[in-house]
Design a protein around this motif. Structure first.
Motif, PDB file in Angstrom:
ATOM      1  N   PRO A  18      -8.040   0.400 -16.511  1.00  0.00           N
ATOM      2  CA  PRO A  18      -8.571  -0.097 -15.349  1.00  0.00           C
ATOM      3  C   PRO A  18      -7.860  -0.793 -14.374  1.00  0.00           C
ATOM      4  O   PRO A  18      -8.211  -1.060 -13.086  1.00  0.00           O
ATOM      5  CB  PRO A  18      -9.750  -1.035 -15.890  1.00  0.00           C
ATOM      6  CG  PRO A  18      -9.755  -0.790 -17.270  1.00  0.00           C
ATOM      7  CD  PRO A  18      -8.583  -0.134 -17.789  1.00  0.00           C
ATOM      8  N   LYS A  73      -9.462   5.539 -14.701  1.00  0.00           N
ATOM      9  CA  LYS A  73     -10.611   4.746 -14.681  1.00  0.00           C
ATOM     10  C   LYS A  73     -11.108   3.999 -16.154  1.00  0.00           C
ATOM     11  O   LYS A  73     -11.495   3.157 -16.224  1.00  0.00           O
ATOM     12  CB  LYS A  73     -11.719   5.526 -14.238  1.00  0.00           C
ATOM     13  CG  LYS A  73     -11.972   4.856 -12.689  1.00  0.00           C
ATOM     14  CD  LYS A  73     -13.468   5.409 -12.188  1.00  0.00           C
ATOM     15  CE  LYS A  73     -13.507   5.106 -10.655  1.00  0.00           C
ATOM     16  NZ  LYS A  73     -14.599   5.986  -9.941  1.00  0.00           N
ATOM     17  N   ALA A  74     -11.148   4.964 -16.972  1.00  0.00           N
ATOM     18  CA  ALA A  74     -11.799   4.730 -18.448  1.00  0.00           C
ATOM     19  C   ALA A  74     -10.571   3.856 -19.351  1.00  0.00           C
ATOM     20  O   ALA A  74     -10.974   3.089 -19.858  1.00  0.00           O
ATOM     21  CB  ALA A  74     -11.725   6.229 -19.168  1.00  0.00           C
ATOM     22  N   PHE A  75      -9.307   4.285 -19.461  1.00  0.00           N
ATOM     23  CA  PHE A  75      -8.318   3.695 -20.158  1.00  0.00           C
ATOM     24  C   PHE A  75      -7.432   2.800 -19.553  1.00  0.00           C
ATOM     25  O   PHE A  75      -6.772   1.936 -20.257  1.00  0.00           O
ATOM     26  CB  PHE A  75      -7.720   4.839 -20.947  1.00  0.00           C
ATOM     27  CG  PHE A  75      -8.658   5.706 -21.916  1.00  0.00           C
ATOM     28  CD1 PHE A  75      -8.695   7.095 -21.508  1.00  0.00           C
ATOM     29  CD2 PHE A  75      -9.333   5.092 -22.770  1.00  0.00           C
ATOM     30  CE1 PHE A  75      -9.540   7.648 -22.288  1.00  0.00           C
ATOM     31  CE2 PHE A  75     -10.263   6.015 -23.461  1.00  0.00           C
ATOM     32  CZ  PHE A  75     -10.413   7.191 -23.227  1.00  0.00           C
ATOM     33  N   MET A 107     -10.302  10.184 -13.725  1.00  0.00           N
ATOM     34  CA  MET A 107     -11.086   9.753 -14.849  1.00  0.00           C
ATOM     35  C   MET A 107     -10.528   9.020 -15.735  1.00  0.00           C
ATOM     36  O   MET A 107     -11.025   8.035 -16.520  1.00  0.00           O
ATOM     37  CB  MET A 107     -11.903  10.975 -15.286  1.00  0.00           C
ATOM     38  CG  MET A 107     -13.159  11.601 -14.480  1.00  0.00           C
ATOM     39  SD  MET A 107     -14.054  12.543 -15.164  1.00  0.00           S
ATOM     40  CE  MET A 107     -13.358  14.243 -14.932  1.00  0.00           C
ATOM     41  N   LEU A 108      -9.206   9.564 -16.503  1.00  0.00           N
ATOM     42  CA  LEU A 108      -8.725   9.030 -17.629  1.00  0.00           C
ATOM     43  C   LEU A 108      -8.148   7.588 -17.221  1.00  0.00           C
ATOM     44  O   LEU A 108      -8.239   6.767 -17.971  1.00  0.00           O
ATOM     45  CB  LEU A 108      -7.531   9.902 -17.991  1.00  0.00           C
ATOM     46  CG  LEU A 108      -7.938  11.151 -18.635  1.00  0.00           C
ATOM     47  CD1 LEU A 108      -6.519  12.048 -18.545  1.00  0.00           C
ATOM     48  CD2 LEU A 108      -8.467  10.917 -19.904  1.00  0.00           C
ATOM     49  N   ASN A 164       0.931  -1.120  -0.060  1.00  0.00           N
ATOM     50  CA  ASN A 164       0.048   0.016   0.081  1.00  0.00           C
ATOM     51  C   ASN A 164       1.002   1.289   0.077  1.00  0.00           C
ATOM     52  O   ASN A 164       0.579   2.374  -0.674  1.00  0.00           O
ATOM     53  CB  ASN A 164      -0.724   0.144   1.266  1.00  0.00           C
ATOM     54  CG  ASN A 164      -2.014  -0.984   1.213  1.00  0.00           C
ATOM     55  OD1 ASN A 164      -2.083  -1.319   0.255  1.00  0.00           O
ATOM     56  ND2 ASN A 164      -2.483  -1.193   2.410  1.00  0.00           N
ATOM     57  N   GLY A 214      -6.510   1.998  -6.483  1.00  0.00           N
ATOM     58  CA  GLY A 214      -7.914   2.110  -5.617  1.00  0.00           C
ATOM     59  C   GLY A 214      -8.191   3.448  -5.188  1.00  0.00           C
ATOM     60  O   GLY A 214      -8.464   4.363  -5.941  1.00  0.00           O
ATOM     61  N   ILE A 215      -8.439   3.652  -3.941  1.00  0.00           N
ATOM     62  CA  ILE A 215      -8.572   4.766  -3.157  1.00  0.00           C
ATOM     63  C   ILE A 215      -7.564   5.933  -3.037  1.00  0.00           C
ATOM     64  O   ILE A 215      -7.834   6.952  -2.702  1.00  0.00           O
ATOM     65  CB  ILE A 215      -9.311   4.494  -1.853  1.00  0.00           C
ATOM     66  CG1 ILE A 215     -10.122   5.749  -1.488  1.00  0.00           C
ATOM     67  CG2 ILE A 215      -8.282   4.382  -0.683  1.00  0.00           C
ATOM     68  CD1 ILE A 215     -11.055   5.527   0.015  1.00  0.00           C
ATOM     69  N   TYR A 216      -6.341   5.453  -3.275  1.00  0.00           N
ATOM     70  CA  TYR A 216      -5.284   6.412  -3.023  1.00  0.00           C
ATOM     71  C   TYR A 216      -5.168   7.556  -4.089  1.00  0.00           C
ATOM     72  O   TYR A 216      -4.513   8.377  -3.786  1.00  0.00           O
ATOM     73  CB  TYR A 216      -3.916   5.659  -3.445  1.00  0.00           C
ATOM     74  CG  TYR A 216      -3.567   4.361  -2.558  1.00  0.00           C
ATOM     75  CD1 TYR A 216      -3.276   3.267  -3.062  1.00  0.00           C
ATOM     76  CD2 TYR A 216      -3.878   4.542  -1.351  1.00  0.00           C
ATOM     77  CE1 TYR A 216      -3.250   2.155  -1.994  1.00  0.00           C
ATOM     78  CE2 TYR A 216      -3.744   3.479  -0.412  1.00  0.00           C
ATOM     79  CZ  TYR A 216      -3.286   2.341  -0.790  1.00  0.00           C
ATOM     80  OH  TYR A 216      -3.159   1.231  -0.103  1.00  0.00           O
ATOM     81  N   GLY A 273      -8.706  19.771  -9.546  1.00  0.00           N
ATOM     82  CA  GLY A 273      -9.159  19.379 -11.047  1.00  0.00           C
ATOM     83  C   GLY A 273      -8.238  18.514 -11.474  1.00  0.00           C
ATOM     84  O   GLY A 273      -8.581  17.613 -12.445  1.00  0.00           O
ATOM     85  N   THR A 304      -8.512  14.766 -10.226  1.00  0.00           N
ATOM     86  CA  THR A 304      -9.883  14.156 -10.750  1.00  0.00           C
ATOM     87  C   THR A 304      -9.591  13.994 -12.281  1.00  0.00           C
ATOM     88  O   THR A 304     -10.134  12.830 -12.715  1.00  0.00           O
ATOM     89  CB  THR A 304     -10.948  15.328 -10.625  1.00  0.00           C
ATOM     90  OG1 THR A 304     -10.872  15.802  -9.320  1.00  0.00           O
ATOM     91  CG2 THR A 304     -12.407  14.704 -10.779  1.00  0.00           C
ATOM     92  N   ILE A 305      -9.175  14.662 -12.928  1.00  0.00           N
ATOM     93  CA  ILE A 305      -8.934  14.410 -14.461  1.00  0.00           C
ATOM     94  C   ILE A 305      -8.110  13.082 -14.561  1.00  0.00           C
ATOM     95  O   ILE A 305      -8.301  12.261 -15.167  1.00  0.00           O
ATOM     96  CB  ILE A 305      -8.362  15.487 -15.352  1.00  0.00           C
ATOM     97  CG1 ILE A 305      -9.315  16.765 -15.315  1.00  0.00           C
ATOM     98  CG2 ILE A 305      -7.814  15.403 -16.737  1.00  0.00           C
ATOM     99  CD1 ILE A 305      -8.859  18.109 -16.018  1.00  0.00           C
TER     100      ILE A 305
END
Lengths: 187, 251
Positions: free
Chosen positions: B94, B90-92, B87-88, B39, B101-103, B80, B83-84
């Motif tokens: 996984p 998570k999408a490209f 999102m990237l 971790n 994870g939550i880090y 910001g 977060t960007i």
């Protein structure tokens, strides 16, 4: 105290406004570009969770949208029911896939628990915990051994992760309830 | 800036000004994440990446952001940005998302990012800022790794999941154990720093994180230090007991 003329208040405010506007624009562009792919990835995690527990199934029929699925093999026979349920864990939601056949739990997979504490609640997705659900009957309530009051099935929680463990147990109990109420086997 | 001082910007974050053990920044994720060594590495690497990029961006924008609104501006940019990236990922990617994870969202609240933006990136050029971010990130990861290995070894008997000791002292992976190990490591870092011989002539303020915003750093610092002389102990070990009793405002 610096003199409070219009300029000394306006320029910082305006700059901050512009910065926030630009960041918000970037965020919404990124969100629009990625949200479909993210939804696709989440659907895939879910179907992989179903397939990994219910290995004989070739295809899954959706009976209740996003919740109850019937697994079928090549000849169309039912090989199990997969139920996807959500419970509130320690840091956020926990999503659990339970596969039940003939009034017995075949397997449980915790396919989303990223909001739980790493090393503690996150360990509820490991097999040493989820294997305890295998073979449990669907006619009795499941409880964490700490909360055992004499009736029902017990399972041991993950050490120091009672809340996360209780959430997984609640999700499995909910899955069993959905199975009992909505399938011919369960009734 | 010449090559030698570039190197200095990079290495200072590793021991002399280690963000966790000397500047005492980012304490929350340090205590929460070091329950296991793997971790600790995950968090360290993710935070280093964000730190380098946010230092670069804020250094590039340092002439444009007005001084009065710099803190809200930095927070908006950092949040910001993270977060960007989330999102990237998570999408490209996984698989990286599952590993971190939550880090990833946790990095937004890591004080080291905001701290270095305010203390360094807002006042220096881009390349030194990047090196500073890299050094601080490596120092952060190293400190986390030390704590993670110690806590996992004594608390679970394993290192990186490999069983080593049969004895388990559970309190090490609970909060009290975390504070205990943290305190021990800070003591060790202080000892290492005092040995490396900061000259006694150095201003006692040189290691203090409050230096840039402290009104007393120009004056007779040994007696007037606003942090009550605690920064003395980071240096040549010439703890001035008088400065403790002259007790000014505690930062």
């Amino acid at each position: 105290m610096k003199k409070l003329n219009f300029k000394s208040i306006f320029i910082p405010t305006f700059s901050l406004f512009i910065i926030c506007l630009i960041i918000t624009a970037l965020l919404s562009v990124t969100n629009a570009a990625t949200k479909d792919k993210i939804a696709e990835n989440e659907a895939q995690t879910k179907s992989e969770a179903m397939r990994s527990i219910c290995e004989e199934a070739v295809d899954f029929d959706e009976i209740i949208k996003d919740v109850l699925y019937k697994g079928k093999d090549n000849s169309g026979n039912t090989v199990g029911y997969a139920v996807s349920t959500i419970a509130n864990g320690y840091g956020g939601q926990i999503m659990v896939m339970t596969v039940i056949k003939d009034d017995k739990v075949i397997g449980v997979e915790v396919y989303y628990n990223d909001d739980e504490t790493p090393g503690l609640g996150k360990n509820t997705s490991l097999s040493f915990f989820t294997d305890q659900f295998k073979g449990l009957p669907t006619d009795e309530n499941i409880v964490v051994s700490k909360d055992y009051a004499g009736n029902g099935q017990q399972i041991d929680a993950v050490t120091s992760a009672t809340i996360s463990s209780r959430a997984v147990v609640a999700a499995v109990n909910e899955a069993v309830k959905i199975y009992n109420e909505n399938t011919e086997e369960g009734n | 800036m010449n090559k030698k001082s570039y190197f200095h910007e990079f290495t200072k974050g590793i021991i002399k000004e280690n963000p966790v053990l000397c500047l005492v920044l980012g304490t929350c994720p340090t205590l929460a994440v070091t329950t296991s060594a793997s971790n600790a590495i995950g968090m360290g690497i993710a935070a280093t990446l964000v730190l380098v990029c946010s230092n670069a961006v804020i250094s590039m924008l340092r002439k444009v952001i007005p001084d009065k609104v710099r803190i809200p501006a930095y927070i908006t940019i950092i949040a910001g940005f993270v977060t960007i990236v989330q999102m990237l990922v998570k999408a490209f990617s996984p698989s990286i998302n599952d590993a971190l994870g939550i880090y990833l969202p946790l990095i937004v609240v890591n004080c080291i990012i905001l701290g270095r933006a305010e203390m360094y990136a807002s006042k220096n050029k881009v390349i030194p800022s990047i090196l500073d971010g890299l050094g601080m990130g490596i120092g952060f990861t190293a400190a986390l790794l030390c704590m993670g290995i110690i806590r996992e070894l004594f608390g679970c008997g394993t290192i990186f999941g490999i069983s080593i000791m049969p004895v388990k002292i559970l309190i090490f992976i609970l909060p009290p154990g975390g504070f205990f190990v943290f305190g021990m490591l800070i003591a060790l870092a202080n000892k290492l720093n005092s040995k490396k011989g900061k000259k006694a002539a150095d201003s006692p303020c040189s290691g203090c994180p409050m230096k840039s915003s402290c009104s007393k750093s120009e004056s007779n610092a040994a007696t007037d230090c606003a942090t009550n002389g605690t920064s003395d102990k980071l240096n040549a070990g010439t703890a001035d007991n008088e400065s403790k009793s002259k007790g000014a405002i505690k930062c």
